[in-house]
Scaffold this motif. Structure first.
Motif, short mmCIF file in Angstrom:
data_model
loop_
_atom_site.label_atom_id
_atom_site.label_comp_id
_atom_site.label_asym_id
_atom_site.label_seq_id
_atom_site.Cartn_x
_atom_site.Cartn_y
_atom_site.Cartn_z
N MET A 134 0.83 -1.21 0.00
CA MET A 134 0.00 0.00 0.00
C MET A 134 0.87 1.26 0.00
O MET A 134 0.57 2.24 -0.71
N ARG A 135 1.95 1.25 0.75
CA ARG A 135 2.86 2.40 0.75
C ARG A 135 3.44 2.65 -0.64
O ARG A 135 3.56 3.79 -1.09
N LEU A 136 3.83 1.58 -1.30
CA LEU A 136 4.43 1.71 -2.62
C LEU A 136 3.44 2.27 -3.64
O LEU A 136 3.80 3.11 -4.47
N VAL A 137 2.21 1.80 -3.59
CA VAL A 137 1.19 2.32 -4.50
C VAL A 137 0.92 3.79 -4.18
O VAL A 137 0.79 4.63 -5.09
N GLY A 138 0.85 4.14 -2.89
CA GLY A 138 0.65 5.54 -2.51
C GLY A 138 1.75 6.44 -3.04
O GLY A 138 1.48 7.54 -3.56
N ALA A 139 2.99 5.98 -2.95
CA ALA A 139 4.11 6.77 -3.48
C ALA A 139 4.02 6.92 -4.99
O ALA A 139 4.31 7.98 -5.55
N ALA A 140 3.61 5.84 -5.66
CA ALA A 140 3.57 5.85 -7.13
C ALA A 140 2.55 6.84 -7.67
O ALA A 140 2.75 7.42 -8.74
N GLU A 146 -1.36 9.44 2.35
CA GLU A 146 -2.53 8.57 2.38
C GLU A 146 -2.11 7.10 2.36
O GLU A 146 -2.72 6.26 3.01
N GLY A 147 -1.06 6.80 1.58
CA GLY A 147 -0.56 5.44 1.55
C GLY A 147 -0.10 4.98 2.91
O GLY A 147 -0.39 3.85 3.34
N GLU A 148 0.60 5.83 3.62
CA GLU A 148 1.06 5.49 4.97
C GLU A 148 -0.13 5.32 5.92
O GLU A 148 -0.16 4.39 6.75
#
Length: 298
Positions: A134-140, A146-148
């Motif tokens: 989820m963090r990786l998708v949020g960063a992308a 929001e991802g965090e």
């Protein structure tokens, strides 16, 4: 998509996958700005995009992207392992966001060659890795905060179910059947999302000594002696329903079938290891442990 677990009657794995930094081609690193036209290949990734509130940038998804229902309004780019460069380019994307299982390689290489921004999100077979995904998708998609936030929510749900399951003494044996085609059984062994979810829900995989999804004979299924049969809603529907399953000679002799201990869940919900992973684990745990005290998630 259904969240139900239908219980008829009474109610290692591989070394931990290290999730690398999001890979963006051709320049590398994480995108600095939100994509204006986003195309996604991977059902769990698409669901995460919606969870992050970035769905307005979506202009196309693959055929495994079936949740939420709004995904059905979007153009489809095909199955994530059989992508067409032409189909993707026809949507004029500013970013292609894919699972690392996407292909074929030739299609992705063509997109790289023309310098289409392409971000790869590593897949995982471990429930505990979902928050990092989820963090990786949020960063992308330029929604790192929001991802965090959602990663922490998912981790909290996972931890809550882990704590509840740890208190259960019984570990029922579960035979997961990926498909039943012309009487042939395809079962989930070790190093599979199915095995990970079974353990997460407080069960034991009935198939031992095998990795991946492999054919299993009627004799091997009988020897596995499962307490429960687990399969997807879609597989049961394709078979013709629960009565058709009961009549299969390969399964009719199993105690789990005779005693109606058959559990089904939606395929994406159960196996994608997406943001609803703890909800799916909780539903499966409720079916495997009738009456157990389990957390409830909103």
């Amino acid at each position: 998509m259904s969240r139900r677990a239908l219980l008829r009657g009474s109610a290692a794995a591989t070394a931990a996958l290290a999730l690398p930094t999001v890979l963006t081609l051709p320049s590398g690193g994480v995108r600095a700005a939100a994509p204006e036209r986003l195309v996604v290949a991977g059902g769990a990734i698409t669901e995460m995009v919606y969870r992050l509130g970035a769905e307005n940038s979506l202009v196309g998804v693959d055929t495994t992207s079936m949740y939420p229902n709004d995904t059905f309004k979007l153009p489809k780019i095909g199955y994530f392992r059989q992508l067409s460069a032409e189909g993707i380019l026809s949507l004029n994307p500013s970013l292609l966001l894919v699972t690392d299982q996407a292909g074929p390689p030739a299609a992705l290489e063509r997109l790289r060659a023309i310098k289409l921004p392409l971000t790869v999100i590593p897949e995982t077979l471990h429930v505990a890795d979902v928050p990092e995904k989820m963090r990786l998708v949020g960063a992308a998609v330029d929604r790192k905060a929001e991802g965090e936030r959602h990663a922490q929510i998912i981790k909290g749900e996972i931890d809550a179910l882990d704590a509840a399951v740890a208190k259960l003494s019984a570990k029922p044996r579960v035979l997961f059947l990926m498909s039943i085609t012309d009487g042939r059984l395809l079962a989930g062994g070790d190093i599979t999302a199915a095995e990970s979810m079974i353990r997460f829900a407080g069960g034991r995989n009935a198939v031992v000594g095998s990795t991946g999804y492999k054919p299993i004979s009627a004799e091997a299924a009988f020897a596995a002696n499962p307490d429960y049969i687990l399969l997807s809603d879609q597989s049961l529907e394709a078979l013709g329903g629960i009565e058709a399953l009961r009549k299969l000679p390969q399964l009719s002799g199993l105690k789990a079938v005779r005693e109606n201990r058959v559990v089904t869940l939606d395929m994406l919900y159960l196996l994608a290891l997406g943001p609803r992973v703890a909800h799916a684990g909780r539903d499966l745990a409720a079916a495997l442990h009738p009456g157990a005290a389990l957390p409830r998630f909103s």
